[in-house]
Design a protein around this motif. Structure first.
Motif, mmCIF file in Angstrom:
data_model
loop_
_atom_site.group_PDB
_atom_site.id
_atom_site.type_symbol
_atom_site.label_atom_id
_atom_site.label_comp_id
_atom_site.label_asym_id
_atom_site.label_seq_id
_atom_site.Cartn_x
_atom_site.Cartn_y
_atom_site.Cartn_z
ATOM 1 N N GLY A 1 7.349 3.263 -9.541
ATOM 2 C CA GLY A 1 7.757 1.859 -9.501
ATOM 3 C C GLY A 1 6.692 0.970 -8.909
ATOM 4 O O GLY A 1 6.962 0.244 -7.936
ATOM 5 N N PRO A 2 5.467 0.973 -9.450
ATOM 6 C CA PRO A 2 4.363 0.249 -8.820
ATOM 7 C C PRO A 2 4.561 -1.260 -8.768
ATOM 8 O O PRO A 2 3.924 -1.935 -7.958
ATOM 9 C CB PRO A 2 3.155 0.609 -9.707
ATOM 10 N N GLU A 3 5.437 -1.788 -9.621
ATOM 11 C CA GLU A 3 5.648 -3.239 -9.644
ATOM 12 C C GLU A 3 6.493 -3.726 -8.473
ATOM 13 O O GLU A 3 6.675 -4.934 -8.282
ATOM 14 C CB GLU A 3 6.301 -3.656 -10.960
ATOM 15 N N TRP A 4 7.002 -2.792 -7.656
ATOM 16 C CA TRP A 4 7.825 -3.150 -6.513
ATOM 17 C C TRP A 4 7.065 -2.918 -5.205
ATOM 18 O O TRP A 4 6.363 -1.932 -5.054
ATOM 19 C CB TRP A 4 9.115 -2.305 -6.490
ATOM 20 N N LEU A 5 7.253 -3.851 -4.276
ATOM 21 C CA LEU A 5 6.699 -3.678 -2.929
ATOM 22 C C LEU A 5 7.627 -2.757 -2.149
ATOM 23 O O LEU A 5 8.819 -3.041 -2.007
ATOM 24 C CB LEU A 5 6.576 -5.030 -2.221
ATOM 25 N N ASN A 6 7.089 -1.665 -1.641
ATOM 26 C CA ASN A 6 7.901 -0.672 -0.936
ATOM 27 C C ASN A 6 7.107 -0.142 0.245
ATOM 28 O O ASN A 6 6.244 0.719 0.092
ATOM 29 C CB ASN A 6 8.278 0.471 -1.884
ATOM 30 N N ILE A 7 7.404 -0.650 1.446
ATOM 31 C CA ILE A 7 6.609 -0.294 2.616
ATOM 32 C C ILE A 7 6.901 1.116 3.114
ATOM 33 O O ILE A 7 6.216 1.600 4.013
ATOM 34 C CB ILE A 7 6.798 -1.310 3.766
ATOM 35 N N THR A 8 7.901 1.779 2.533
ATOM 36 C CA THR A 8 8.160 3.179 2.878
ATOM 37 C C THR A 8 7.610 4.118 1.808
ATOM 38 O O THR A 8 7.929 5.314 1.806
ATOM 39 C CB THR A 8 9.669 3.434 3.055
ATOM 40 N N ARG A 9 6.797 3.603 0.934
ATOM 41 C CA ARG A 9 6.234 4.399 -0.156
ATOM 42 C C ARG A 9 5.484 5.619 0.393
ATOM 43 O O ARG A 9 4.733 5.515 1.360
ATOM 44 C CB ARG A 9 5.288 3.520 -0.982
ATOM 45 N N GLN A 10 5.679 6.740 -0.275
ATOM 46 C CA GLN A 10 5.016 7.972 0.139
ATOM 47 C C GLN A 10 3.604 8.092 -0.447
ATOM 48 O O GLN A 10 2.718 8.670 0.166
ATOM 49 C CB GLN A 10 5.859 9.184 -0.276
ATOM 50 N N GLU A 11 3.406 7.543 -1.668
ATOM 51 C CA GLU A 11 2.084 7.630 -2.306
ATOM 52 C C GLU A 11 1.226 6.480 -1.791
ATOM 53 O O GLU A 11 1.364 5.361 -2.239
ATOM 54 C CB GLU A 11 2.185 7.541 -3.836
ATOM 55 N N ILE A 12 0.357 6.789 -0.833
ATOM 56 C CA ILE A 12 -0.438 5.724 -0.200
ATOM 57 C C ILE A 12 -1.917 5.823 -0.563
ATOM 58 O O ILE A 12 -2.753 5.152 0.038
ATOM 59 C CB ILE A 12 -0.274 5.741 1.331
ATOM 60 N N ASP A 13 -2.232 6.651 -1.547
ATOM 61 C CA ASP A 13 -3.639 6.883 -1.891
ATOM 62 C C ASP A 13 -4.148 5.798 -2.841
ATOM 63 O O ASP A 13 -4.576 6.070 -3.958
ATOM 64 C CB ASP A 13 -3.789 8.264 -2.524
ATOM 65 N N HIS A 14 -4.092 4.546 -2.377
ATOM 66 C CA HIS A 14 -4.522 3.417 -3.212
ATOM 67 C C HIS A 14 -6.040 3.340 -3.258
ATOM 68 O O HIS A 14 -6.745 4.037 -2.521
ATOM 69 C CB HIS A 14 -3.935 2.110 -2.678
ATOM 70 N N LEU A 15 -6.535 2.463 -4.139
ATOM 71 C CA LEU A 15 -7.984 2.307 -4.310
ATOM 72 C C LEU A 15 -8.461 0.915 -3.904
ATOM 73 O O LEU A 15 -9.504 0.452 -4.359
ATOM 74 C CB LEU A 15 -8.367 2.591 -5.768
ATOM 75 N N ALA A 16 -7.707 0.248 -3.056
ATOM 76 C CA ALA A 16 -8.064 -1.123 -2.673
ATOM 77 C C ALA A 16 -9.430 -1.206 -2.005
ATOM 78 O O ALA A 16 -10.118 -2.233 -2.111
ATOM 79 C CB ALA A 16 -6.995 -1.704 -1.745
#
Length: 407
Positions: free
Chosen positions: A334-349
């Motif tokens: 569900g990448p289109e949703w902001l979820n601060i408890t998300r488990q997948e945190i391996d972003h590329l920012a």
């Protein structure tokens, strides 16, 4: 891809609703695709899926330095503004624009100021700056978050690290914005030249001042390395200071601005943060994924390379969409949703590979302190404008012009 142009990657409409643009970008497209023209520099491949972006950023066959390998296709004569900026970078190399061994040498010189221990020691001072900025607006009941808080916080921090006088800080935002606007618009080479010259002149005057009155700051340390011999040349010195000033504040300004807006548009996430403040580090990671400031970067292939059936020829450019990778449903649920408890945190920012942002720990800390301070001091923080009336800059950074809020 038909219907997609380079302007779409930097337009205010894309910044306003990146998810809509990403859906258009991925429609009927399996992997990399060909962009007919990238700001007058000729054709380019575009990578927007997480796996492709990650692979390209880590692959040493894709370089940042275009001085060694140029595209076989001649650039359009209309890209004079882009050419002006690229020519400056060609003569003024820094960590973003060079590869090993030069990259390794330059990064080592600067990294001493960005160790985890050094960054952690800044925490009390960053908190003090945040508190003082919020004290100034507390009695107003409202503020323009970008100019009152998101901009001054990181520019004060990086200026103190570099040893830059406080009264000079206002110039940097003017120069960086002027460059960002002019460089993407054909025929604006005079504006690019002017901003670059003013910025360079300022850095040279700063270097002269530091030579006479050295301190314990980062610029004084770089000057010492320069004066000791061949660790870096004059252009590398100038360009590295330019990079530290620019990257040291501009991305964090927009992390705070974009992140605050994202939270205000998801009040349930604010409530969760207020109930569980320990979630703040995870929240910052999710805000970096969901609303990170850096939209695209680029690489050039040094040999023929195949990526998922796409043949990239030696010298061809690849535009890498960091924002697109962070919206990939194959990597994030569900990448289109902001979820601060998300488990997948391996972003590329912050990128990946050897060019992973050196200032990432500092940006994370500034973000955590900024958001925590805002929500603690102003628990009723809310937008003071209709969301559709918010304006974005035409830029490779997702950056709000302003963000009026009430509290």
């Amino acid at each position: 891809m038909k219907g997609i142009t380079s302007n779409d990657f930097v337009s205010p409409d894309t910044m306003r609703d990146f998810n809509a643009f990403y859906q258009k970008l991925t429609q009927h497209q399996e992997g990399l695709y060909r962009l007919d023209d990238f700001f007058g520099m000729g054709e380019a491949w575009v990578a927007f899926r997480y796996e492709d972006v990650s692979v390209i950023l880590k692959d040493p066959r894709f370089l940042s330095d275009r001085r060694k390998y140029s595209s076989p296709q001649k650039a359009s004569p209309q890209n004079s503004s882009v050419n002006e900026l690229l020519e400056w970078f060609k003569n003024m190399p820094n960590m973003l624009t060079v590869d090993p061994p030069d990259h390794t040498r330059l990064r080592r010189l600067v990294s001493k100021a960005f160790t985890p221990r050094m960054i952690e020691e800044l925490r009390p001072r960053i908190q003090q700056i945040a508190d003082e900025l919020l004290d100034k607006v507390a009695t107003r009941g409202k503020m323009e978050l970008i100019s009152d808080f998101a901009y001054p916080l990181p520019i004060i921090v990086i200026s103190e690290m570099l040893g830059i006088p406080g009264h000079h800080q206002a110039r940097f935002r003017e120069w960086t914005h002027r460059l960002a606007r002019a460089a993407l618009n054909p025929g604006q080479e005079s504006l690019v030249q002017g901003a670059l010259q003013e910025f360079t002149d300022y850095i040279q005057s700063l270097i002269s001042e530091k030579r006479e009155h050295p301190g314990s700051d980062v610029i004084s340390g770089l000057l010492q390395a320069y004066d000791e011999g061949d660790k870096l040349n004059e252009n590398e010195l100038l360009s590295t200071i330019w990079l530290l000033i620019t990257a040291g504040h501009e991305t964090t300004v927009n992390l705070i601005g974009n992140g605050t807006l994202a939270l205000l548009q998801h009040p349930e996430q604010i409530r969760l943060l207020q109930e569980e403040p320990a979630l703040m580090p995870a929240a910052v990671e999710e805000l970096l994924r969901y609303a990170g400031p850096i939209m695209i970067t680029s690489r050039v292939a040094v040999e023929d390379i195949e990526i998922h059936g796409t043949q990239i020829r030696k010298g061809e450019m690849v535009v890498v969409s960091l924002a697109g990778a962070n919206m990939d449903a194959s990597r994030f649920d569900g990448p289109e949703w902001l979820n601060i408890t998300r488990q997948e945190i391996d972003h590329l920012a912050f990128g990946r590979g050897i060019h992973l942002c050196l200032g990432a720990p500092l940006a994370r800390m500034e973000g955590q302190i900024a958001f925590s301070s805002l929500l603690r001091r102003f628990p009723n923080l809310r937008l003071d404008v209709n969301p559709e009336d918010l304006a974005y800059h035409y830029s490779t950074l997702r950056s709000l012009v302003s963000l009026p809020v009430r509290f």
